[in-house]
Scaffold this motif. Structure first.
Motif, PDB file in Angstrom:
ATOM      1  N   PHE A 186      25.831  39.944  62.261  1.00 33.21           N
ATOM      2  CA  PHE A 186      24.499  39.608  62.206  1.00 33.21           C
ATOM      3  C   PHE A 186      24.231  38.425  61.263  1.00 33.21           C
ATOM      4  O   PHE A 186      24.254  38.714  59.979  1.00 33.21           O
ATOM      5  CB  PHE A 186      23.533  40.604  62.142  1.00 33.21           C
ATOM      6  N   PHE A 187      24.094  37.169  61.531  1.00 35.65           N
ATOM      7  CA  PHE A 187      24.180  36.118  60.433  1.00 35.65           C
ATOM      8  C   PHE A 187      23.084  36.419  59.373  1.00 35.65           C
ATOM      9  O   PHE A 187      22.137  36.665  59.576  1.00 35.65           O
ATOM     10  CB  PHE A 187      23.747  34.767  61.303  1.00 35.65           C
ATOM     11  N   ALA A 188      23.726  35.976  57.914  1.00 35.97           N
ATOM     12  CA  ALA A 188      22.974  36.104  56.851  1.00 35.97           C
ATOM     13  C   ALA A 188      22.735  37.729  56.244  1.00 35.97           C
ATOM     14  O   ALA A 188      22.499  37.942  55.383  1.00 35.97           O
ATOM     15  CB  ALA A 188      21.668  35.586  57.016  1.00 35.97           C
ATOM     16  N   HIS A 189      23.162  38.513  57.174  1.00 37.67           N
ATOM     17  CA  HIS A 189      23.318  40.078  57.022  1.00 37.67           C
ATOM     18  C   HIS A 189      24.446  40.804  57.358  1.00 37.67           C
ATOM     19  O   HIS A 189      24.681  41.889  57.424  1.00 37.67           O
ATOM     20  CB  HIS A 189      22.031  40.608  57.734  1.00 37.67           C
ATOM     21  N   ASP A 190      25.678  40.020  57.363  1.00 37.44           N
ATOM     22  CA  ASP A 190      26.912  40.857  57.781  1.00 37.44           C
ATOM     23  C   ASP A 190      27.240  41.784  56.628  1.00 37.44           C
ATOM     24  O   ASP A 190      27.412  41.355  55.526  1.00 37.44           O
ATOM     25  CB  ASP A 190      28.105  39.598  57.754  1.00 37.44           C
ATOM     26  N   GLY A 191      27.506  42.965  56.914  1.00 37.37           N
ATOM     27  CA  GLY A 191      27.954  43.873  55.992  1.00 37.37           C
ATOM     28  C   GLY A 191      26.549  44.618  55.562  1.00 37.37           C
ATOM     29  O   GLY A 191      26.794  45.490  54.471  1.00 37.37           O
ATOM     30  N   SER A 192      25.655  44.181  55.981  1.00 36.16           N
ATOM     31  CA  SER A 192      24.332  45.023  55.482  1.00 36.16           C
ATOM     32  C   SER A 192      24.173  46.388  56.089  1.00 36.16           C
ATOM     33  O   SER A 192      24.724  46.879  57.144  1.00 36.16           O
ATOM     34  CB  SER A 192      23.187  44.292  55.813  1.00 36.16           C
ATOM     35  N   VAL A 193      23.259  47.336  55.318  1.00 35.69           N
ATOM     36  CA  VAL A 193      23.130  48.889  55.851  1.00 35.69           C
ATOM     37  C   VAL A 193      22.051  48.666  56.889  1.00 35.69           C
ATOM     38  O   VAL A 193      21.021  48.068  56.691  1.00 35.69           O
ATOM     39  CB  VAL A 193      22.673  49.551  54.738  1.00 35.69           C
ATOM     40  N   PRO A 194      22.271  49.048  57.884  1.00 35.60           N
ATOM     41  CA  PRO A 194      21.066  49.011  59.200  1.00 35.60           C
ATOM     42  C   PRO A 194      19.879  49.563  58.702  1.00 35.60           C
ATOM     43  O   PRO A 194      18.871  48.883  59.109  1.00 35.60           O
ATOM     44  CB  PRO A 194      21.724  49.712  60.393  1.00 35.60           C
ATOM     45  N   GLY A 195      19.988  50.642  58.267  1.00 36.46           N
ATOM     46  CA  GLY A 195      18.487  51.280  57.809  1.00 36.46           C
ATOM     47  C   GLY A 195      17.581  50.367  56.757  1.00 36.46           C
ATOM     48  O   GLY A 195      16.649  50.419  56.890  1.00 36.46           O
ATOM     49  N   GLU A 196      18.443  49.531  55.755  1.00 35.23           N
ATOM     50  CA  GLU A 196      17.764  48.665  55.209  1.00 35.23           C
ATOM     51  C   GLU A 196      17.213  47.579  55.689  1.00 35.23           C
ATOM     52  O   GLU A 196      16.041  46.984  55.478  1.00 35.23           O
ATOM     53  CB  GLU A 196      18.820  48.321  53.872  1.00 35.23           C
ATOM     54  N   LEU A 197      17.947  46.870  56.549  1.00 30.45           N
ATOM     55  CA  LEU A 197      17.542  45.832  57.600  1.00 30.45           C
ATOM     56  C   LEU A 197      16.296  46.343  58.385  1.00 30.45           C
ATOM     57  O   LEU A 197      14.988  45.533  58.268  1.00 30.45           O
ATOM     58  CB  LEU A 197      18.702  45.652  58.707  1.00 30.45           C
ATOM     59  N   LEU A 198      16.351  47.445  59.001  1.00 26.64           N
ATOM     60  CA  LEU A 198      15.198  47.930  59.555  1.00 26.64           C
ATOM     61  C   LEU A 198      13.947  48.073  58.774  1.00 26.64           C
ATOM     62  O   LEU A 198      12.833  47.926  59.074  1.00 26.64           O
ATOM     63  CB  LEU A 198      15.351  49.050  60.510  1.00 26.64           C
ATOM     64  N   SER A 199      13.955  48.525  57.516  1.00 22.10           N
ATOM     65  CA  SER A 199      13.090  48.769  56.502  1.00 22.10           C
ATOM     66  C   SER A 199      12.398  47.422  56.146  1.00 22.10           C
ATOM     67  O   SER A 199      11.307  47.329  56.072  1.00 22.10           O
ATOM     68  CB  SER A 199      13.733  49.743  55.551  1.00 22.10           C
ATOM     69  N   THR A 200      13.106  46.601  55.871  1.00 25.38           N
ATOM     70  CA  THR A 200      12.545  45.105  55.582  1.00 25.38           C
ATOM     71  C   THR A 200      11.944  44.568  56.839  1.00 25.38           C
ATOM     72  O   THR A 200      10.804  44.063  56.416  1.00 25.38           O
ATOM     73  CB  THR A 200      13.850  44.231  55.114  1.00 25.38           C
ATOM     74  N   MET A 201      12.505  44.716  57.872  1.00 25.96           N
ATOM     75  CA  MET A 201      11.816  44.079  59.034  1.00 25.96           C
ATOM     76  C   MET A 201      10.383  44.746  59.336  1.00 25.96           C
ATOM     77  O   MET A 201       9.454  44.210  59.534  1.00 25.96           O
ATOM     78  CB  MET A 201      12.799  44.162  60.291  1.00 25.96           C
ATOM     79  N   ARG A 202      10.235  46.091  59.159  1.00 33.99           N
ATOM     80  CA  ARG A 202       9.413  46.822  59.340  1.00 33.99           C
ATOM     81  C   ARG A 202       8.041  46.262  58.335  1.00 33.99           C
ATOM     82  O   ARG A 202       6.895  46.240  58.752  1.00 33.99           O
ATOM     83  CB  ARG A 202       9.414  48.339  59.114  1.00 33.99           C
ATOM     84  N   LYS A 203       8.568  46.217  57.120  1.00 36.94           N
ATOM     85  CA  LYS A 203       7.461  45.950  55.974  1.00 36.94           C
ATOM     86  C   LYS A 203       6.943  44.570  56.166  1.00 36.94           C
ATOM     87  O   LYS A 203       5.896  44.203  56.205  1.00 36.94           O
ATOM     88  CB  LYS A 203       8.074  45.740  54.757  1.00 36.94           C
ATOM     89  N   GLN A 204       7.904  43.654  56.806  1.00 38.53           N
ATOM     90  CA  GLN A 204       7.422  42.024  57.228  1.00 38.53           C
ATOM     91  C   GLN A 204       6.313  42.084  58.269  1.00 38.53           C
ATOM     92  O   GLN A 204       5.465  41.422  58.158  1.00 38.53           O
ATOM     93  CB  GLN A 204       8.704  41.336  57.283  1.00 38.53           C
ATOM     94  N   VAL A 205       6.763  43.134  59.249  1.00 42.57           N
ATOM     95  CA  VAL A 205       5.849  43.145  60.622  1.00 42.57           C
ATOM     96  C   VAL A 205       4.510  43.701  60.155  1.00 42.57           C
ATOM     97  O   VAL A 205       3.270  43.189  60.444  1.00 42.57           O
ATOM     98  CB  VAL A 205       6.488  43.803  61.404  1.00 42.57           C
ATOM     99  N   ALA A 206       4.555  44.937  59.107  1.00 39.21           N
ATOM    100  CA  ALA A 206       3.354  45.520  58.921  1.00 39.21           C
ATOM    101  C   ALA A 206       2.493  44.718  57.986  1.00 39.21           C
ATOM    102  O   ALA A 206       1.405  45.019  57.906  1.00 39.21           O
ATOM    103  CB  ALA A 206       3.973  46.698  58.051  1.00 39.21           C
ATOM    104  N   ALA A 207       2.908  43.704  57.406  1.00 39.98           N
ATOM    105  CA  ALA A 207       2.209  42.865  56.592  1.00 39.98           C
ATOM    106  C   ALA A 207       1.015  42.165  57.296  1.00 39.98           C
ATOM    107  O   ALA A 207       0.082  41.625  56.714  1.00 39.98           O
ATOM    108  CB  ALA A 207       2.992  41.666  55.728  1.00 39.98           C
ATOM    109  N   TYR A 208       1.274  42.015  58.661  1.00 41.56           N
ATOM    110  CA  TYR A 208       0.207  41.395  59.647  1.00 41.56           C
ATOM    111  C   TYR A 208      -0.930  42.422  60.001  1.00 41.56           C
ATOM    112  O   TYR A 208      -0.732  43.524  60.371  1.00 41.56           O
ATOM    113  CB  TYR A 208       0.784  40.965  60.891  1.00 41.56           C
ATOM    114  N   PRO A 209      -2.100  42.015  59.751  1.00 43.26           N
ATOM    115  CA  PRO A 209      -3.376  42.819  59.987  1.00 43.26           C
ATOM    116  C   PRO A 209      -3.389  43.380  61.357  1.00 43.26           C
ATOM    117  O   PRO A 209      -4.068  44.220  61.594  1.00 43.26           O
ATOM    118  CB  PRO A 209      -4.553  42.113  59.382  1.00 43.26           C
ATOM    119  N   SER A 210      -2.712  42.562  62.302  1.00 42.93           N
ATOM    120  CA  SER A 210      -3.262  42.883  63.634  1.00 42.93           C
ATOM    121  C   SER A 210      -2.174  43.995  64.202  1.00 42.93           C
ATOM    122  O   SER A 210      -1.912  44.488  65.382  1.00 42.93           O
ATOM    123  CB  SER A 210      -3.257  41.861  64.671  1.00 42.93           C
ATOM    124  N   VAL A 211      -1.321  44.525  63.250  1.00 42.64           N
ATOM    125  CA  VAL A 211      -0.229  45.288  63.628  1.00 42.64           C
ATOM    126  C   VAL A 211      -0.189  46.807  63.550  1.00 42.64           C
ATOM    127  O   VAL A 211      -0.676  47.280  62.054  1.00 42.64           O
ATOM    128  CB  VAL A 211       1.130  44.905  63.149  1.00 42.64           C
TER     129      VAL A 211
END
Length: 298
Positions: free
Chosen positions: A47-72
């Protein structure tokens, strides 16, 4: 509660779609139980820019970014059943609550049914693997094996030999002469004896024990287990489903819409090739298609 879109499944495909819908200022409810398919893997590759990353950490970051939008809205709940009333989908949750929306994205993912072989489950995602593109490089030129689980397992063995010396464990099964000749041309060793168990320290794999008492050195075992949907919602809604050698997939069009109007699907449940990149791409396509249907469809 009523939303513009309900997303059933909050892993990579669901979150990718949610991000695009949120940025289009649509209200989104994401249902997720926090058990993604790749939770067994310690690292994710390809996965570009995240090769070797921990999957759970990727999901946690994505979740925080999505949750920042008030309509979610995130709900740690499961969809028990769903029904359509015209173009409005009603979803009953495990908690007893009912939510509705005119658009739905199915992104609930799949689970693997591992063979009942001692040593497999505790090493799944670490040294017992499925995808060589995700994990093969880390075992380059080591002792590799493929377990015979289905009719096409010999093709998997032929592919795995690209990464190192490979043994195809027939596990008491049979092999057509043409397939055996093809494997031999690829330098794959064929071991006919049934497999009894796997051995190694912790999550590592060091050997495989055969029914005749022999054992062979082994560093990684690749398998192609059957899988199943994590939710019955697609069948409840009448979505067209196609049977494959490994499980089932939901049929979608180029915009990720299922055979049911305004019900979309994305990720592993829609394809036989699985990766974070594919899942995110499916989610982006579904998210933009859902927004445009909300904006323009009568």
């Amino acid at each position: 509660m009523h939303y513009d879109t309900i997303i059933i499944g909050g892993s990579f495909a669901g979150l990718a779609a949610a991000l695009y819908l949120a940025r289009a200022r649509k209200s989104v409810c994401i249902l997720d139980n926090g058990r993604p398919r790749n939770r067994f893997a310690t690292h994710s590759h390809g996965f570009f820019a995240h090769d070797g990353s921990v999957p759970g950490e990727l999901l946690s970051t994505m979740r925080k970014q999505v949750a920042a939008y008030p309509s979610v809205t995130f709900l740690e709940d499961a969809a028990v059943d769903a029904s359509l009333d015209g173009e409005i989908l009603s979803v009953r949750l495990q908690s007893g609550a009912v939510i509705t929306a005119p658009r739905t994205l199915l992104a609930f993912g799949i689970s693997d049914t591992l063979p009942d072989l001692p040593g497999v489950a505790e090493r799944w995602g670490r040294s017992v693997l499925h995808c060589p593109y995700c994990h093969g490089y880390e075992f380059s030129d080591q002792q590799l094996g493929v377990l015979n689980l289905m009719e096409m397992s010999h093709h998997q063995a032929a592919l795995i030999s690209e990464w190192g010396p490979t043994t195809f464990y027939l596990n008491g099964g049979t092999l057509e002469p043409e397939a055996a000749e093809a494997l031999e041309r690829r330098g794959v060793t064929i071991e006919p004896a049934p497999v009894v168990s796997l051995h190694g320290e912790g999550h590592s794999l060091s050997g495989i024990e055969l029914a005749d008492g022999r054992s062979r050195a082994l560093n990684a075992l690749f398998i192609a287990p059957r899988n199943h949907f994590n939710s019955p919602i697609a069948e409840q809604l009448g979505c067209e489903v196609e049977a494959t050698p490994l499980g089932s997939t939901i049929t979608v069009d180029a915009l990720q819409m299922t055979s049911i109007r305004h019900v979309y699907a994305a990720g592993d449940i829609t394809r036989q090739g699985h990766s974070i990149t594919f899942a995110c791409a499916d989610g982006v396509m579904a998210g933009t298609a859902i927004h445009r249907s909300l904006a323009f469809d009568a």
